[in-house]
Write a protein that holds these residues in place. Structure first.
Motif, PDB file in Angstrom:
ATOM      1  N   ASP A 167     -11.129  -6.634   1.322  1.00 16.24           N
ATOM      2  CA  ASP A 167     -11.489  -5.312   1.859  1.00 16.24           C
ATOM      3  C   ASP A 167     -10.626  -4.949   3.069  1.00 16.24           C
ATOM      4  O   ASP A 167     -10.149  -3.807   3.184  1.00 16.24           O
ATOM      5  N   ARG A 168     -10.417  -5.902   3.975  1.00 12.80           N
ATOM      6  CA  ARG A 168      -9.635  -5.632   5.181  1.00 12.80           C
ATOM      7  C   ARG A 168      -8.161  -5.395   4.844  1.00 12.80           C
ATOM      8  O   ARG A 168      -7.508  -4.544   5.469  1.00 12.80           O
ATOM      9  N   VAL A 169      -7.650  -6.137   3.883  1.00 16.19           N
ATOM     10  CA  VAL A 169      -6.251  -5.949   3.477  1.00 16.19           C
ATOM     11  C   VAL A 169      -6.045  -4.543   2.939  1.00 16.19           C
ATOM     12  O   VAL A 169      -5.052  -3.873   3.270  1.00 16.19           O
ATOM     13  N   GLU A 170      -6.970  -4.064   2.133  1.00 18.66           N
ATOM     14  CA  GLU A 170      -6.850  -2.701   1.605  1.00 18.66           C
ATOM     15  C   GLU A 170      -6.950  -1.684   2.741  1.00 18.66           C
ATOM     16  O   GLU A 170      -6.280  -0.643   2.719  1.00 18.66           O
ATOM     17  N   GLU A 171      -7.781  -1.972   3.731  1.00 19.31           N
ATOM     18  CA  GLU A 171      -7.912  -1.085   4.885  1.00 19.31           C
ATOM     19  C   GLU A 171      -6.594  -1.004   5.657  1.00 19.31           C
ATOM     20  O   GLU A 171      -6.181   0.082   6.091  1.00 19.31           O
ATOM     21  N   ILE A 172      -5.935  -2.136   5.813  1.00 17.36           N
ATOM     22  CA  ILE A 172      -4.639  -2.172   6.506  1.00 17.36           C
ATOM     23  C   ILE A 172      -3.603  -1.390   5.722  1.00 17.36           C
ATOM     24  O   ILE A 172      -2.808  -0.618   6.284  1.00 17.36           O
ATOM     25  N   ILE A 173      -3.597  -1.558   4.404  1.00 19.01           N
ATOM     26  CA  ILE A 173      -2.634  -0.854   3.556  1.00 19.01           C
ATOM     27  C   ILE A 173      -2.842   0.653   3.651  1.00 19.01           C
ATOM     28  O   ILE A 173      -1.883   1.428   3.790  1.00 19.01           O
ATOM     29  N   VAL A 174      -4.104   1.079   3.608  1.00 13.37           N
ATOM     30  CA  VAL A 174      -4.420   2.510   3.685  1.00 13.37           C
ATOM     31  C   VAL A 174      -4.000   3.089   5.036  1.00 13.37           C
ATOM     32  O   VAL A 174      -3.603   4.256   5.121  1.00 13.37           O
ATOM     33  N   SER A 175      -4.028   2.277   6.079  1.00 15.66           N
ATOM     34  CA  SER A 175      -3.650   2.768   7.410  1.00 15.66           C
ATOM     35  C   SER A 175      -2.176   3.158   7.484  1.00 15.66           C
ATOM     36  O   SER A 175      -1.772   3.925   8.364  1.00 15.66           O
TER      37      SER A 175
END
Length: 270
Positions: A167-175
Motif C-alpha cells: 500500500d505504501r509503495v503505491e502511495e509513493i508511486i502516486v505521489s
C-alpha cells in the motif's frame, strides 16, 4: 501426596515469574519497552496494541480460538506449535488478564530417558507435555509484548507488513517523486524492505512531494541520485534502498560528520 495439575501449573508460573524478575534474571537483558517499528533489536521488548493493522485480524482470531478451544479428542494427537498460560493478576488492586505464549510444540517424546518403576528402569515411550522456562509473547489486557521475533509468527505479521508495504509503495508511486514506477515497485517490495515500511513516515513523503528544494537537499544529504527532472532515480536497486530508508526513518544524519547512517529506528529525543 500426588500433585494436582492446577497445583503444578501454579508452581510453574511462580518459578517462571522468578526466572524473569530475580536479580540478573531474563528481564535484565532488556533495556527498554518500545512500540513495534519493524526493527529486531534483541535487548528491546516491543509492544503493539490489538487495534494495530499489523495484528488486529490475527489477534481477534487468536482470542476467539482460546475462548472456544476444542477440548475433544486426544491432546497428544494434536499438532501444536505453541502453548499459552492464561489467567488474571492483580496490578494496583485491579484484576488484569494476562496470557503468556511460548512458541514451541509442548508435546515431546523423551528420547533415551528411563524411569524407575520400583523394580527396574523402563524406557519412556509416551509423549509428555513439557512447559518451558521462557515466554515469547505476553498479552496484558489489549497490548501484546514481544520478547523476541517469535511474536511475529504468532500473529502472522509478515503477511501484514507485506500488505502495508504494498500500500505504501503505491502511495509513493502516486505521489510522483520516483522516476521508474515498475522498478521502484520491484526493488521496494523485495528483501528486507517490506518490514521497514512499518515505520513509514507520511510527513516525509508529503514534504518531498510538495517541496522540490527540500527533496533536492534530502537527496544530497542521503546520497539519493536524482534525474534531470528532479525525481528520485528508482531505476537502481541501491538508490531505491536509500529512498526506502529515508521514508521509513531508517536513515539519519550523523551529527558529528554530517554523513548519512543507517539506523534501526528513530524515536523522539528525551
Amino acid at each position: 501426596r500426588s500433585v494436582t495439575t492446577s497445583e503444578a501449573i501454579i508452581q510453574f508460573t511462580e518459578e517462571l515469574a522468578q526466572t524473569y524478575t530475580k536479580e540478573k534474571g531474563r528481564l535484565s537483558k532488556y533495556q527498554m519497552v518500545c512500540d513495534y517499528d519493524g526493527s529486531a533489536i534483541e535487548n528491546r521488548i516491543y509492544k503493539i496494541e490489538n487495534s494495530s493493522e499489523l495484528i488486529s485480524e490475527s489477534y481477534s482470531k487468536l482470542i476467539n480460538a482460546m475462548d472456544n478451544a476444542d477440548m475433544k479428542g486426544n491432546a497428544l494427537e494434536f499438532s501444536a506449535n505453541a502453548y499459552v498460560l492464561r489467567g488474571n493478576v492483580l496490578i494496583d488492586g485491579t484484576r488484569v488478564s494476562i496470557s503468556l505464549f511460548t512458541i514451541i510444540n509442548p508435546f515431546k517424546v523423551l528420547k533415551h530417558t528411563l524411569a524407575y518403576d520400583g523394580d527396574s528402569f523402563k524406557v519412556l515411550k509416551d509423549k509428555y507435555l513439557m512447559l518451558r522456562g521462557y515466554v515469547d509473547v505476553a498479552i496484558i489486557d489489549d497490548t501484546a509484548y514481544l520478547f523476541n521475533m517469535n511474536g511475529e509468527k504468532l500473529f502472522n505479521m509478515e503477511r501484514a507488513y507485506r500488505a502495508i508495504c504494498s500500500d505504501r509503495v503505491e502511495e509513493i508511486i502516486v505521489s510522483g517523486v520516483v522516476s521508474d514506477k515498475d522498478m521502484f515497485r520491484q526493488y521496494a517490495t523485495s528483501g528486507h524492505n517490506p518490514r521497514k515500511f512499518v515505520a513509514f513516515d507520511e510527513k516525509r513523503l508529503q514534504k518531498i512531494e510538495n517541496d522540490g528544494s527540500f527533496r533536492k537537499r534530502m537527496a544530497e544529504k542521503f546520497g539519493i541520485i536524482q534525474t534531470s527532472e528532479g525525481l528520485f532515480d528508482s531505476s537502481d536497486g541501491s538508490n531505491v534502498n536509500r529512498i526506502v530508508k529515508f521514508l521509513c526513518k531508517k536513515g539519519m544524519i550523523d551529527p558529528v560528520n554530517d554523513n548519512p547512517v543507517e539506523v534501526e529506528g528513530a524515536r523522539q529525543w528525551r
